[in-house]
Design a protein around this motif. Structure first.
Motif, PDB file in Angstrom:
ATOM      1  N   PRO A  40       0.673  -1.233   0.007  1.00 61.73           N
ATOM      2  CA  PRO A  40      -0.070  -0.029  -0.137  1.00 61.73           C
ATOM      3  C   PRO A  40       0.742   1.221   0.053  1.00 61.73           C
ATOM      4  CG  PRO A  40      -0.927  -1.465   1.498  1.00 61.73           C
ATOM      5  CD  PRO A  40       0.469  -2.130   1.036  1.00 61.73           C
ATOM      6  N   THR A  44       0.945   3.501  -3.475  1.00 59.56           N
ATOM      7  CA  THR A  44       0.189   4.995  -3.198  1.00 59.56           C
ATOM      8  C   THR A  44       1.074   6.020  -3.785  1.00 59.56           C
ATOM      9  OG1 THR A  44      -1.066   4.286  -1.092  1.00 59.56           O
ATOM     10  CG2 THR A  44      -0.812   6.585  -1.519  1.00 59.56           C
ATOM     11  N   PRO A  90      -5.641   1.981  -6.981  1.00 63.76           N
ATOM     12  CA  PRO A  90      -6.762   1.760  -5.746  1.00 63.76           C
ATOM     13  C   PRO A  90      -7.062   0.353  -5.395  1.00 63.76           C
ATOM     14  CG  PRO A  90      -7.177   3.704  -7.215  1.00 63.76           C
ATOM     15  CD  PRO A  90      -6.183   2.911  -7.870  1.00 63.76           C
ATOM     16  N   TYR A  94      -6.258  -1.502  -2.096  1.00 63.22           N
ATOM     17  CA  TYR A  94      -7.329  -2.144  -1.284  1.00 63.22           C
ATOM     18  C   TYR A  94      -7.166  -3.505  -1.042  1.00 63.22           C
ATOM     19  CZ  TYR A  94     -12.056  -3.730   0.033  1.00 63.22           C
ATOM     20  OH  TYR A  94     -12.965  -4.320   0.830  1.00 63.22           O
ATOM     21  N   THR A  95      -6.840  -4.615  -2.037  1.00 63.63           N
ATOM     22  CA  THR A  95      -6.832  -5.773  -1.910  1.00 63.63           C
ATOM     23  C   THR A  95      -5.228  -6.241  -1.102  1.00 63.63           C
ATOM     24  OG1 THR A  95      -6.106  -5.948  -4.289  1.00 63.63           O
ATOM     25  CG2 THR A  95      -8.293  -6.413  -3.587  1.00 63.63           C
ATOM     26  N   LYS A  97      -4.576  -5.573   1.503  1.00 61.52           N
ATOM     27  CA  LYS A  97      -5.054  -5.616   2.989  1.00 61.52           C
ATOM     28  C   LYS A  97      -6.262  -6.435   3.053  1.00 61.52           C
ATOM     29  CE  LYS A  97      -2.743  -1.470   4.757  1.00 61.52           C
ATOM     30  NZ  LYS A  97      -3.101  -0.379   5.759  1.00 61.52           N
ATOM     31  N   HIS A  98      -7.069  -6.619   1.957  1.00 58.60           N
ATOM     32  CA  HIS A  98      -8.308  -7.326   2.356  1.00 58.60           C
ATOM     33  C   HIS A  98      -8.344  -8.502   1.096  1.00 58.60           C
ATOM     34  CE1 HIS A  98      -8.857  -3.498   3.639  1.00 58.60           C
ATOM     35  NE2 HIS A  98      -9.640  -3.768   4.626  1.00 58.60           N
TER      36      HIS A  98
END
Length: 332
Positions: A40, A44, A90, A94-95, A97-98
């Motif tokens: 991330p 980012t 993005p 997101y993925t 961490k999830h």
């Protein structure tokens, strides 16, 4: 691309994770923890820098250079390809961490857009190299007769990028792997052959279309240009930074392509033991991060090497000099 706990964005451009996983017996590292901590942050930074660098480059090409030269149109299409590539970031952030909880249609869309961005940039980079080669080596015998012809060539390049990305648009879907949902290639019942063979095909697609063919064309064209007397007689500014852009792009993607090949064919290369599998999996993660930085580094190369960049910085402080034609490109 890791087999047990890897997140989606290592499975987007290609999918090479169909070999039997050895890491559950090795317990060497937790891929999910590594991705959640590292990716991330890096993605980012790449996303924000990429938006800024590509946005400024588009401004230069459209407002100040007004796309007067055909090569500027190629550069603008490279910028569009970079925006497509960045659009997917993005989702990877997101993925990281999830699990992938966005469904199959979004999985296919994001996977395909990522691939189109990469192959689109590659196609227009190669096209700009060939255009310079023809203009220097075959000067007087080569020109694009009409704007319609140029647009047809550009449409053809996007068509090639879409064609190369069809597996991602059609064949990717969400599957449960370990304790996470991931988006990757899953062989449907209507495809012949074994799943492992398709994984080899997709990895070779990346190696050949995204690396070997562009590198071969670039080496041939620049070698012929270097041997041309006309090249020695005059300084070619556009040619210089096309060469640098090509060098940066290929330098960033070379480590990942080498690791991808070794990782996909590790059984055939006797690299399937626990230690080698661990090293290749971690190397794939790191080299993929490095490779993805191309979308923000290559626009910076243009902006730093092309004289228009400095005039664009100069004009806001000296508006009286920003008359029509002030930023017209020097002959090359």
């Amino acid at each position: 691309m890791d087999n047990d706990t890897s997140t989606t964005y290592y499975d987007v451009l290609i999918e090479d994770d169909f070999t039997e996983d050895l890491r559950p017996q090795c317990h060497k590292h937790d891929d999910k923890a590594f991705e959640a901590q590292v990716l991330p942050v890096f993605y980012t930074v790449i996303f924000l820098l990429g938006l800024g660098a590509n946005g400024f480059l588009a401004l230069i090409l459209i407002k100040y250079k007004q796309l007067r030269e055909l090569v500027d149109v190629f550069f603008l299409n490279m910028t569009i390809a970079n925006f497509l590539f960045l659009f997917t970031f993005p989702f990877w952030i997101y993925t990281a961490k999830h699990s992938w909880d966005l469904g199959d249609p979004i999985c296919r869309l994001i996977s395909g857009v990522y691939s189109v961005g990469f192959y689109g940039y590659t196609c227009f980079l190669v096209l700009s190299i060939i255009h310079r080669y023809m203009a220097v080596v075959h000067v007087g015998r080569f020109h694009i007769a009409t704007r319609k012809t140029a647009y047809s060539i550009i449409a053809g390049m996007w068509g090639l990028a879409l064609l190369a990305s069809l597996p991602e648009f059609i064949l990717f879907q969400v599957q449960m792997e370990g304790s996470n949902y991931i988006c990757h290639f899953v062989q449907p019942h209507y495809l012949p052959g074994e799943e492992k063979s398709w994984s080899h095909f997709l990895a070779l697609k990346m190696n050949i279309l995204g690396f070997l063919i562009p590198v071969s064309i670039a080496i041939f064209c620049f070698w012929r240009i270097k041997k041309t007397s006309r090249y020695k007689e005059k300084k070619y500014e556009i040619l210089r930074f096309i060469f640098v852009k090509s060098l940066v792009f290929m330098g960033l993607w070379t480590p990942y392509n080498l690791v991808l090949f070794l990782r996909t064919f590790r059984e055939q290369l006797n690299l399937n033991d626990c230690e080698n599998s661990y090293q290749l999996d971690r190397a794939a993660q790191i080299t993929k991060i490095i490779a993805n930085t191309y979308c923000c580094i290559n626009p910076v190369v243009y902006e730093l090497l092309h004289f228009t960049f400095y005039k664009c910085l100069y004009c806001p402080f000296h508006p009286q000099n920003n008359a029509e034609g002030h930023l017209r490109e020097r002959p090359i």
